[in-house]
Write an enzyme that holds these catalytic residues in place. Structure first.
Site, PDB file in Angstrom:
ATOM      1  N   GLY A 121       0.831  -1.208   0.000  1.00 35.95           N
ATOM      2  CA  GLY A 121       0.000   0.000   0.000  1.00 35.95           C
ATOM      3  C   GLY A 121       0.860   1.250   0.000  1.00 35.95           C
ATOM      4  O   GLY A 121       0.635   2.194  -0.773  1.00 35.95           O
ATOM      5  N   THR A 122       1.898   1.244   0.834  1.00 34.12           N
ATOM      6  CA  THR A 122       2.805   2.398   0.936  1.00 34.12           C
ATOM      7  C   THR A 122       3.519   2.633  -0.395  1.00 34.12           C
ATOM      8  O   THR A 122       3.659   3.781  -0.844  1.00 34.12           O
ATOM      9  CB  THR A 122       3.827   2.160   2.075  1.00 34.12           C
ATOM     10  OG1 THR A 122       3.096   2.055   3.294  1.00 34.12           O
ATOM     11  CG2 THR A 122       4.852   3.265   2.184  1.00 34.12           C
ATOM     12  N   ASP A 144       4.202 -10.113   5.989  1.00 33.30           N
ATOM     13  CA  ASP A 144       3.571 -11.009   5.012  1.00 33.30           C
ATOM     14  C   ASP A 144       4.541 -11.497   3.923  1.00 33.30           C
ATOM     15  O   ASP A 144       4.264 -12.490   3.261  1.00 33.30           O
ATOM     16  CB  ASP A 144       2.390 -10.310   4.322  1.00 33.30           C
ATOM     17  CG  ASP A 144       1.366  -9.787   5.307  1.00 33.30           C
ATOM     18  OD1 ASP A 144       1.315 -10.317   6.429  1.00 33.30           O
ATOM     19  OD2 ASP A 144       0.634  -8.836   4.963  1.00 33.30           O
ATOM     20  N   ARG A 292       3.375  -9.401  15.050  1.00 32.45           N
ATOM     21  CA  ARG A 292       3.855  -8.086  14.597  1.00 32.45           C
ATOM     22  C   ARG A 292       4.627  -7.328  15.676  1.00 32.45           C
ATOM     23  O   ARG A 292       5.345  -6.361  15.374  1.00 32.45           O
ATOM     24  CB  ARG A 292       2.651  -7.232  14.176  1.00 32.45           C
ATOM     25  CG  ARG A 292       2.001  -7.646  12.884  1.00 32.45           C
ATOM     26  CD  ARG A 292       1.891  -6.489  11.921  1.00 32.45           C
ATOM     27  NE  ARG A 292       1.261  -5.333  12.469  1.00 32.45           N
ATOM     28  CZ  ARG A 292       0.014  -4.941  12.206  1.00 32.45           C
ATOM     29  NH1 ARG A 292      -0.742  -5.667  11.390  1.00 32.45           N
ATOM     30  NH2 ARG A 292      -0.472  -3.845  12.716  1.00 32.45           N
TER      31      ARG A 292
HETATM   32  O1  F6P Z   1      -0.043  -6.799   6.491  1.00 29.79           O
HETATM   33  C1  F6P Z   1       0.317  -7.121   7.801  1.00 29.79           C
HETATM   34  C2  F6P Z   1      -0.868  -7.657   8.558  1.00 29.79           C
HETATM   35  O2  F6P Z   1      -0.429  -8.016   9.860  1.00 29.79           O
HETATM   36  C3  F6P Z   1      -1.582  -8.839   7.887  1.00 29.79           C
HETATM   37  O3  F6P Z   1      -0.874 -10.040   8.003  1.00 29.79           O
HETATM   38  C4  F6P Z   1      -2.907  -8.795   8.578  1.00 29.79           C
HETATM   39  O4  F6P Z   1      -3.947  -9.343   7.790  1.00 29.79           O
HETATM   40  C5  F6P Z   1      -3.148  -7.321   8.754  1.00 29.79           C
HETATM   41  O5  F6P Z   1      -1.879  -6.682   8.688  1.00 29.79           O
HETATM   42  C6  F6P Z   1      -3.827  -6.967  10.052  1.00 29.79           C
HETATM   43  O6  F6P Z   1      -4.078  -5.619  10.049  1.00 29.79           O
HETATM   44  P1  F6P Z   1      -4.589  -4.825  11.330  1.00 29.79           P
HETATM   45  O7  F6P Z   1      -3.430  -4.657  12.259  1.00 29.79           O
HETATM   46  O8  F6P Z   1      -5.054  -3.538  10.775  1.00 29.79           O
HETATM   47  O9  F6P Z   1      -5.680  -5.634  11.942  1.00 29.79           O
END
Ligand code: F6P
Length: 366
Positions: A121-122, A144, A292
């Site tokens: 996206g960025t 990802d 994350r």
């Molecule tokens: O793109 C990274 C990611 O962690 C994906 O794996 C996941 O579907 C999404 O972002 C989750 O997004 P959010 O933190 O907005 O729920």
């Protein structure tokens, strides 16, 4: 552009979802800046801060000690696309274009270039801003690992480490209780986290978006293990996986997001079906944002530092419209426009898939 036509003032931002290693890139950009005769300004909260003109100067001491820290000291947002800016009007969300605000702020801040650290996206936003005359350099991040132009994105290894550790732990409890445990992992429409996490954590079944699965094949694998005396199984399922002819399982949509679809829930569906159809007690663990958060692995710290240092050297050499990338063992630059042309998905003949099959892991397709 600075009067003597040299690159003097650089903006840096982190866009989209965070991941381990962002701070290592910010440090990798900021520490060498002085040697390049540059000052660095952090743009806060991703493109949201660019639209609203929220910045803060980054000096050496601001990036000291952040190498191992997860998240981003600059803040991030996946709702700040300047070309797709949500505004609330009469209780409804309207999408407007705020890209002119970005251009205005770029000029007002007298920036010569901006280094944007983000995912797909960025990079799309960077490409459009370049067309408006803003000098952009991209740094690819995402757990990802779905950007085609780079062999690996930083953040991925850290996420895989979390999945691997989780599977190790779930292995012992699944085995003690003779249960099936289903682990749902992130990855959006790509199966890299499930594939690599499942391979390193010894999953018995890996379900990924690129290989639609058959329910019978999943049950069959669990039965076959039982026949061999293995009364437990671990299933690693990507959030974007779906059965043959089935639909994605989602949590809902949010028009404010760059990608409005919020995935999640397939783990519970898989666990319920396994329990119902095999009679084996089944549990589900959704790893979610654990993948994350937290400290980057050494691999991600090294890759992120290389990416950051390379990005600022690209800016110094006025190589704009480029994204840094890993190709083999080399850090190279690729056109941002090319980088966004293709998503990197797991191919059926990927060596990881072949190795997994060779050691008896099922993808639910035999
Ligand atoms: O793109 C990274 C990611 O962690 C994906 O794996 C996941 O579907 C999404 O972002 C989750 O997004 P959010 O933190 O907005 O729920």
């Amino acid at each position: 552009m600075a009067k003597n036509n040299e690159v003097r003032k650089i903006g840096v931002l982190t866009g989209g979802g965070d991941c381990p290693g962002l701070n290592a890139v910010i440090r990798g950009v900021t520490k060498p800046a002085q040697d390049h005769g540059m000052t660095v300004f952090g743009i806060l909260d991703g493109f949201e801060g660019f639209v609203e003109g929220k910045t803060s100067e980054l000096r050496d001491e601001d990036v000291s000690g952040i190498l191992s820290r997860g998240g981003t000291i600059l803040g991030s947002s996946n709702k700040g696309d300047p070309f797709h800016w949500p505004v609330e009007k009469n209780g409804k969300i309207e999408i407007v274009d705020k890209s002119q605000n970005v251009l205005r702020n770029y000029k007002a801040l007298d920036l010569d270039a901006v280094i944007a650290i983000g995912g797909d996206g960025t990079m799309h936003i960077c490409n459009k801003l370049m067309e408006m005359g803003i000098n952009m350099v991209g740094v690819p991040k995402t757990i990802d690992n779905d950007l085609d132009a780079t062999d690996v994105t930083f953040g991925h290894d850290s996420a895989v480490y979390v999945v691997s550790m989780a599977l190790d732990r779930l292995h012992t409890t699944a085995s003690s209780h003779h249960r099936v445990i289903v682990v749902e992992v992130m990855g959006r429409y790509a199966g890299w986290i499930a594939l690599h996490g499942g391979l390193s954590g010894g999953a018995d079944v890996i379900l990924i978006p690129e290989i639609p699965f058959s329910w019978e094949s999943v049950y069959d694998k669990i039965h076959k293990r039982e026949l061999k005396g293995k009364r437990f199984s671990l299933v690693c399922v990507a959030e974007g996986a779906k059965p043959i002819g089935g639909q994605l399982v989602t949590q809902g949509t949010d028009v404010k997001r760059t990608d409005p679809i919020q995935l999640g829930g397939i783990g519970k569906v898989v666990a319920d079906n396994i329990e119902k159809n095999t009679g084996r007690e089944t549990r589900v663990t959704v790893l979610g944002h654990l993948q994350r958060g937290g400290s980057p692995t050494p691999y991600d710290r090294i890759l992120a530092t290389k990416f950051g240092a390379f990005a600022i050297s690209l800016a110094a050499r006025k190589k704009f419209g480029k994204m840094v990338a890993l190709k083999g063992n080399e850090i190279v630059d690729v056109d941002i426009a090319d980088a966004i042309s293709k998503q990197k998905l797991v191919q059926p003949n990927n060596q990881g898939v072949l190795a997994a099959r060779a050691v008896g892991i099922s993808f639910g397709d035999e």
